[in-house]
Structures are given as structure tokens and as C-alpha cells.
Design an enzyme around this catalytic site. Structure first.
Site, PDB file in Angstrom:
ATOM      1  CE1 TYR A  38      -4.567  -1.163  -4.687  1.00 13.65           C
ATOM      2  CE2 TYR A  38      -5.096  -3.505  -4.786  1.00 13.65           C
ATOM      3  CZ  TYR A  38      -4.865  -2.355  -4.048  1.00 13.65           C
ATOM      4  OH  TYR A  38      -4.930  -2.403  -2.679  1.00 13.65           O
ATOM      5  CB  SER A  77      -0.938   0.025   1.205  1.00 15.31           C
ATOM      6  OG  SER A  77      -1.979  -0.886   1.003  1.00 15.31           O
ATOM      7  CE  LYS A  89      -3.712   0.559  -1.256  1.00 16.11           C
ATOM      8  NZ  LYS A  89      -4.467   0.119  -0.047  1.00 16.11           N
ATOM      9  CB  VAL A 118      -0.137  -5.989   4.050  1.00 10.60           C
ATOM     10  CG1 VAL A 118      -1.404  -5.490   4.681  1.00 10.60           C
ATOM     11  CG2 VAL A 118      -0.272  -6.142   2.551  1.00 10.60           C
ATOM     12  CE1 TYR A 126      -5.180   1.566   4.165  1.00 13.07           C
ATOM     13  CE2 TYR A 126      -3.582   0.407   5.519  1.00 13.07           C
ATOM     14  CZ  TYR A 126      -3.991   0.894   4.293  1.00 13.07           C
ATOM     15  OH  TYR A 126      -3.185   0.726   3.217  1.00 13.07           O
TER      16      TYR A 126
HETATM   17  O1  DON Z   1      -4.920  -4.881  -1.887  1.00 11.43           O
HETATM   18  C1  DON Z   1      -4.328  -5.333  -0.908  1.00 11.43           C
HETATM   19  O2  DON Z   1      -4.905  -5.886   0.019  1.00 11.43           O
HETATM   20  C2  DON Z   1      -2.819  -5.180  -0.868  1.00 11.43           C
HETATM   21  N1  DON Z   1      -2.284  -5.214  -2.198  1.00 11.43           N
HETATM   22  C3  DON Z   1      -2.410  -3.886  -0.217  1.00 11.43           C
HETATM   23  C4  DON Z   1      -2.979  -3.719   1.173  1.00 11.43           C
HETATM   24  C5  DON Z   1      -2.076  -3.020   2.120  1.00 11.43           C
HETATM   25  O3  DON Z   1      -0.877  -2.926   1.936  1.00 11.43           O
HETATM   26  C6  DON Z   1      -2.673  -2.540   3.381  1.00 11.43           C
HETATM   27  N2  DON Z   1      -1.652  -1.967   4.230  1.00 11.43           N
HETATM   28  N3  DON Z   1      -1.385  -1.964   5.344  1.00 11.43           N
END
Ligand code: DON
Length: 309
Positions: A193, A65, A68, A263, A245
Site C-alpha cells: 500500500y 491517496s 486509491k 497528502v 474524507y
Molecule cells: O496512508 C497514508 O496516510 C498515506 N499514504 C496516504 C494518505 C493520503 O494521501 C490522504 N490524503 N489526503
């Protein structure tokens, strides 16, 4: 007086050791579930390019993320204020992959950092660049230029692994499409994405890449302008309020810096006007943010007094 950043990072490295095995690596993306816990790296980069590191600071990991932040920067540049008809800038108070709020709020995601918001941003980039291949190339080239490193790329194994278990993100995209807030093919947009989430970088590279956001949109080393001062202010503001979040309030309370987690266990942060920071430790807390990474940043701002407050 210049602080001894190396000494501060060395202290944090020692103090953080008992925390490294706590938490859980992201297992909903099978390729990430294989990353061993117990790893840690942290890098601080200053305006003049001097950088200080501890741990495995050259080891690349999945930025997830954190990407992003980069796609939001690109979309803001292309669409300016009109972007906000498709995605808001309010904290969600919900997990990053939640579907519930999106239904109540007519397919307009709360902010560009929850998954739904980042999917809309990827969709907007594809609409602008014409197809998903050009879009991915443009995203990669943008990350390469802010990093001043032509070697940055993504890990196709991680992207494929996420697609194989991507039902929730696919559901988010379909839900938004049902509200008219998604313009391109769901499958290929979600795949694009996943590919930008699968970019791999080290803390040294990420800290370097974030320098422009610590300095009002201008890379102090190359002089290149990647965002206007006003856009940089807004991106930092959204990182502070939405970057973690449903734990964004807690993160601001304990750390006090604009920051974005992923993540893969990475977190980037800015100390506006002073430096950029990247930290990595793969085991996550219950909100999906790096457990030891968060604690390390809290220690850093406590020891140095360098929070924005
Ligand atoms: O879409 C997802 O779930 C992952 N590619 C990215 C989520 C993420 O990194 C949330 N971060 N803490």
C-alpha cells in the site's frame, strides 16, 4: 464555443499566488515534509488529447491517496459486487486515518478511499494476484497503461519513510484482521500500500491518466476499456462523496466535481463527458487536502461553469 482554457488557467495561476504559502506540508511522512511549499501546477486534458497547463506541470510529486482511485478501479474489475462485503461506499465523516469508526463497524471500512478501505483493497488485490510483488507490478502496469506512459514508477525512499512511521496504518490492518477482514500478511500488505501511495506523477501525467474516468471507463485516445460505464459511474460517485474524507461535503459544495486528493498535495478531478483535471500544491489544509489546489479547482468551476451541478 471552445473556451480559452489556457487563459483561464493563467488567470487562476496569478490569483492563487497569495495562497501558496498557506497550509502545512504533510509531516507525518518525513520524506514528504521536505517538499518546499509555494509550488503549484495545474493541467486540464480534453477528449481529443489537447492539454493546457500552468506552473510546474511536468514535475513529479507523490500521488499518495490518489493511487486509491486506481487500485479501487482494479479491485472493482476483479471482484465486482462481492467487493462490497469488505468495504462500503458511504462517506466516513472522519479523518482519513481514523481507527474509531472501524471498531464500531466491525472492521468494515466505510469506503475505499479512507486508509482502512484502501488497505482492504490492496489486501484483496494481493489475494487475487498471489503475492505482493506481482500485485505491485500489476498496479504499476495499470497506472502505466491508463497514463499511456511506461515510465511511471514509485519512489522507494517515500515508501520506506512512511513504513518507518506507519504504526497507525499497521494498527488499522491488524484491527481489520481481528474482525476477519484482512487476508494477507499485515506487514507486506501495508508495505505494498505504501509503495502504490509513493507513485510519483506530474499533473500532466495524472490528468492524462484520469481521462478514462471522465469518459465512462474508456480512454478516448487509445480506445482501451479500463472500466465499464457502470463502474466508471460508481467510481466517480465515490470520488464525489468520499474523495476528500471529512471535507468531502465542503469540496462538493465549493467545487462540484468528483475528485480525489492525496497528502502529497495533488488532486485529480473529472468533468464527466468533457475533461480530466489535475492540480498540485503541497501545502495542505487541516483535512489533509491541498489548500491552494482546492481553491484553484473552485475557481476553475466558477469561471467555466463546468461543475456537474
Ligand atoms: O496512508 C497514508 O496516510 C498515506 N499514504 C496516504 C494518505 C493520503 O494521501 C490522504 N490524503 N489526503
Amino acid at each position: 464555443m471552445l473556451m480559452d482554457y489556457q487563459k483561464i488557467l493563467d488567470e487562476i495561476y496569478d490569483e492563487i499566488q497569495p495562497e501558496l504559502m498557506r497550509g502545512k506540508v504533510a509531516d507525518y511522512i518525513p520524506a514528504l515534509a521536505e517538499v518546499p511549499k509555494g509550488q503549484f501546477a495545474m493541467t486540464v486534458t480534453l477528449e481529443d488529447g489537447r492539454s493546457y497547463s500552468v506552473g510546474e506541470s511536468q514535475k513529479r510529486f507523490s500521488i499518495q491517496s490518489i493511487s486509491k482511485v486506481f487500485t479501487f478501479t482494479q479491485a472493482l474489475h476483479l471482484y465486482s459486487k462481492s467487493l462490497y462485503s469488505r468495504v462500503g461506499v458511504e462517506p466516513s465523516g472522519n479523518p482519513f486515518n481514523s481507527l474509531v469508526q472501524l471498531e464500531y463497524e466491525n472492521g468494515i471500512p466505510r469506503n475505499p478511499f479512507i486508509n482502512a478501505g484502501a488497505l482492504v483493497i490492496t489486501d484483496a488485490l494481493i489475494s487475487h494476484y498471489g503475492d505482493e510483488y506481482k500485485t505491485l507490478e500489476t498496479i504499476l502496469n495499470f497506472v502505466r497503461s491508463i497514463s499511456d506512459n511506461t515510465e511511471i514508477t514509485f519512489d522507494p525512499v517515500v515508501a520506506k519513510s512512511e513504513m518507518e512511521h506507519g504504526d497507525r496504518n499497521i494498527a488499522l490492518a491488524h484491527l481489520m484482521k481481528s474482525f476477519g477482514n484482512f487476508e494477507n500478511d499485515v506487514h507486506s500488505t501495508v508495505m505494498t500500500y505504501f509503495k502504490h501511495c509513493a507513485i510519483t506523477m506530474s499533473t500532466e501525467e495524472l490528468s492524462r491518466a484520469m481521462l478514462f474516468l471522465a469518459f465512462g471507463g474508456k480512454d478516448p485516445l487509445t480506445g482501451k476499456l479500463f472500466a465499464t460505464p457502470s463502474q466508471a459511474k460508481r467510481i466517480n460517485a465515490v470520488m464525489l462523496t468520499c474523495g476528500h474524507y471529512d471535507a468531502s461535503g465542503e469540496f462538493a459544495y465549493h467545487v462540484g466535481l468528483p475528485a480525489k486528493s492525496g497528502v502529497g498535495g495533488g488532486i485529480v478531478a473529472t468533468v464527466p463527458g468533457k475533461m480530466s483535471i489535475a492540480v498540485w500544491s503541497p501545502a495542505l489544509n487541516k483535512y489533509g487536502n491541498s489548500h491552494a489546489g482546492t481553491l484553484a479547482l473552485e475557481r476553475f468551476t466558477t469561471k467555466t461553469g463546468l461543475s456537474i451541478f
